[in-house]
Design an enzyme around this catalytic site. Structure first.
Site, PDB file in Angstrom:
ATOM      1  N   ASP A   1       0.646  -1.064  -0.307  1.00  0.00           N
ATOM      2  CA  ASP A   1       0.125   0.395   0.125  1.00  0.00           C
ATOM      3  C   ASP A   1       0.667   1.279  -0.232  1.00  0.00           C
ATOM      4  OD1 ASP A   1      -1.618  -1.720   1.304  1.00  0.00           O
ATOM      5  OD2 ASP A   1      -3.334  -0.605   0.588  1.00  0.00           O
TER       6      ASP A   1
HETATM    7  C1  LIG Z   1      -2.440  -4.306  -5.370  1.00  0.00           C
HETATM    8  S1  LIG Z   1      -3.318  -3.725  -3.813  1.00  0.00           S
HETATM    9  C2  LIG Z   1      -2.152  -4.158  -2.715  1.00  0.00           C
HETATM   10  C3  LIG Z   1      -3.049  -4.072  -0.854  1.00  0.00           C
HETATM   11  O1  LIG Z   1      -3.887  -3.568  -0.946  1.00  0.00           O
HETATM   12  C4  LIG Z   1      -5.043  -4.348  -0.202  1.00  0.00           C
HETATM   13  O2  LIG Z   1      -5.532  -3.680   1.079  1.00  0.00           O
HETATM   14  P1  LIG Z   1      -6.873  -2.905   1.087  1.00  0.00           P
HETATM   15  O3  LIG Z   1      -7.890  -4.915   0.223  1.00  0.00           O
HETATM   16  O4  LIG Z   1      -7.094  -3.318   2.064  1.00  0.00           O
HETATM   17  O5  LIG Z   1      -7.670  -2.001   0.012  1.00  0.00           O
HETATM   18  C5  LIG Z   1      -3.627  -5.164   0.436  1.00  0.00           C
HETATM   19  O6  LIG Z   1      -2.870  -4.391   1.154  1.00  0.00           O
HETATM   20  C6  LIG Z   1      -2.586  -5.145  -0.711  1.00  0.00           C
HETATM   21  O7  LIG Z   1      -1.699  -6.079  -0.673  1.00  0.00           O
END
Ligand SMILES: CSC[C@H]1O[C@H](OP(=O)(O)O)[C@H](O)[C@@H]1O
Length: 389
Positions: free
Chosen positions: A250
Site C-alpha cells: 500500500d
Molecule cells: C495491489 S493491492 C495492494 C494492497 O491493498 C490491499 O489493501 P485493502 O484490501 O485494504 O485495500 C492489500 O493491502 C494489498 O496488498
C-alpha cells in the site's frame, strides 16, 4: 465470463461490490466523487491501485454528467478541491494521493494555457483519469513477468510454489494484479507448482477474493489460515518447493519499509526464518520517496465490528441460500477490539521489490535505492494473455 472490478466509459462508472463476493456479483453505480468516497471508505472497492483509479474516475463521471464553468481556473479549483476530498477516504495506500497529485498538476497545466477554458481543463482531467486504467494493466503484466522471471532464476528453474497474502489481483487493480500477477505469470510460464493464499482476516480478501480469482483462472491453489504459513513452510516447504512469499503493498517508503495488509510482517519473519524469499510486488505509483521510513506511514484503523462480525449466505449443511445473507457475531460482547488494516514490514526482511521496470534488490550496503527504479524508463513486457478477470 470476464469479470472487471471497474467498469468505465465516459459518463458511466460501475464498481464490483467486493463486500458481496464471492457469492454475489453486483455492480454499484458511482455517479461522482461523493459516491466514490463512500465506495472506497466502505471497501466496496479496495486495493491500493484500484482505489486510486476509482477515485479519479468518480470525479471524471461527475465532470462529464454535470455542467461545469466555462472558466478554466474555476474548473481547476473545483477539480483540486474534489481530489483533496477523495484522498481523505483511506490514508495508508499512497496510490490515491499520488494520483491526485499528478492529476492536480495536469489540470493546473491545462488551466495555465492562454486559450484554455473550462471544457479543455475538464477534458485534460478525464483523459488522464481514463489513461490510468490502461497503464495499470500494462504495469501489472510487466510486474508479473519480472517477478516470475526473478523467482524462477533464484530457484534454479523448474516448478516452484509461492505463498501470497490478501488480494492483489484483478480485484485490487485495473486488471491482472501485482503479487497475484506474479502468480499468474508463473502459471502462464509453466513454472508454477502451487499457489497458497491466506484467508487474510478480518476482511478475508484471501478466502473471498484471491481464492475466487485463482479458481476462476484454474490455477492450482490452496487456501490456508493466516496463522498456518509458518507451519506450511516447516511441514510442506521442501515437498512443495516453496520458493517465495509474494505480497502487494500500500505504501513503500524511501528506505524500502513496506506497509501492506495486516499479517504481512509476520509472513516476512516466517520467510526469513525458513530461508524463503520475501518479495513485495508493487507499481511505482506505490513507492513514496517523500516518506522516509515505515515509522512515518499512517496505518488505517478500521471499525471493530469488521473483526467481531462475519457476513455470508445461510448454509443449510448442503447448499448456500444466497437469498439469506446473515451477519453473525464471532466475539464476546464487551471485549476491546484493535483492528489496524495494515502493518509495516522493515526493508531488512524484504529480498526484492518487484516493479514494472524490474526487481529492485538491495545494494552492497544492504539498503534499497528506489530512486533508480523511479527514474527508469518503462519498457513494459509483451502482454501476458493468460489469466486475469
Ligand atoms: C495491489 S493491492 C495492494 C494492497 O491493498 C490491499 O489493501 P485493502 O484490501 O485494504 O485495500 C492489500 O493491502 C494489498 O496488498
Amino acid at each position: 465470463m470476464v469479470l472487471e472490478a471497474i467498469r468505465y466509459q465516459p459518463g458511466s462508472l460501475q464498481i464490483l461490490n467486493q463486500l458481496k463476493l464471492p457469492h454475489q456479483e453486483e455492480y454499484d453505480e458511482v455517479r461522482g466523487s461523493e459516491d466514490g468516497w463512500h465506495a472506497i471508505k466502505d471497501m466496496r472497492t479496495r486495493g491500493a491501485p484500484a482505489i486510486a483509479i476509482v477515485a479519479a474516475l468518480a470525479l471524471a463521471v461527475e465532470l462529464q454528467n454535470n455542467k461545469t464553468s466555462d472558466v478554466a481556473e474555476e474548473v481547476k479549483v473545483f477539480i483540486v478541491e474534489k481530489l483533496r476530498y477523495l484522498v481523505t477516504s483511506r490514508p495508508t495506500a499512497v496510490n490515491l494521493a499520488d494520483a491526485a497529485g499528478k492529476l492536480e498538476k495536469i489540470v493546473t497545466n491545462a488551466a495555465s494555457k492562454p486559450d484554455s477554458d473550462g471544457t479543455a481543463v475538464s477534458k485534460a482531467y478525464c483523459d488522464a483519469a481514463a489513461r490510468m486504467l490502461i497503464d495499470d494493466v500494462s504495469d501489472n503484466e510487466a510486474i508479473g513477468q519480472h517477478g516470475a522471471e526473478w523467482i524462477s532464476k533464484k530457484a534454479g528453474g523448474g516448478q516452484v510454489s509461492v505463498v501470497t497474502h490478501c488480494n492483489t489481483g484483478s480485484l485490487a487493480t485495473a486488471g491482472y494484479g501485482t503479487a497475484l500477477g506474479v502468480v499468474r505469470s508463473l502459471h502462464a510460464n509453466g513454472s508454477l507448482k502451487h499457489a497458497f493464499c491466506t484467508e487474510t482476516r478480518p476482511y478475508n480478501q484471501g478466502s473471498r477474493l484471491t481464492a475466487f480469482e485463482l479458481v476462476h483462472d484454474k490455477i492450482p491453489s490452496t487456501l490456508i489460515t493466516d496463522s498456518m504459513a509458518s507451519a506450511l513452510l516447516r511441514l510442506r516447504g521442501p515437498s512443495e518447493n516453496i520458493a517465495a512469499i509474494v505480497v502487494g503493498a500500500d505504501r513503500v517508503a524511501a528506505n524500502g519499509d513496506t506497509a501492506n495488509k495486516i499479517g504481512t510482517y509476520q509472513l516476512a519473519i516466517t520467510a526469513k526464518h525458513h530461508g524463503v524469499k520475501f518479495l513485495v510486488a508493487a507499481p511505482r505509483t506505490t513507492i513514496d520517496l517523500s516518506t522516509a521510513s515505515g515509522a512515518d506511514i499512517v496505518i488505517e484503523e478500521r471499525p471493530g465490528k469488521e473483526m467481531t462480525f462475519v457476513k455470508g449466505p445461510r448454509f443449510d449443511g448442503v447448499d448456500l441460500d444466497l437469498a439469506q445473507v446473515e451477519t453473525v457475531s464471532i466475539a464476546a460482547n464487551g471485549i476491546n477490539v484493535w483492528n489496524p488494516s495494515f502493518d509495516v514490514t522493515p526493508a531488512e526482511l524484504i529480498d526484492g521489490i518487484i516493479t514494472e521496470v524490474g526487481v529492485v534488490e538491495k545494494g552492497s550496503d544492504g539498503k534499497f535505492d528506489l530512486t533508480l527504479a523511479m527514474e527508469a524508463k518503462n519498457e513494459g513486457v509483451k502482454p501476458n494473455t493468460v489469466g486475469g478477470l
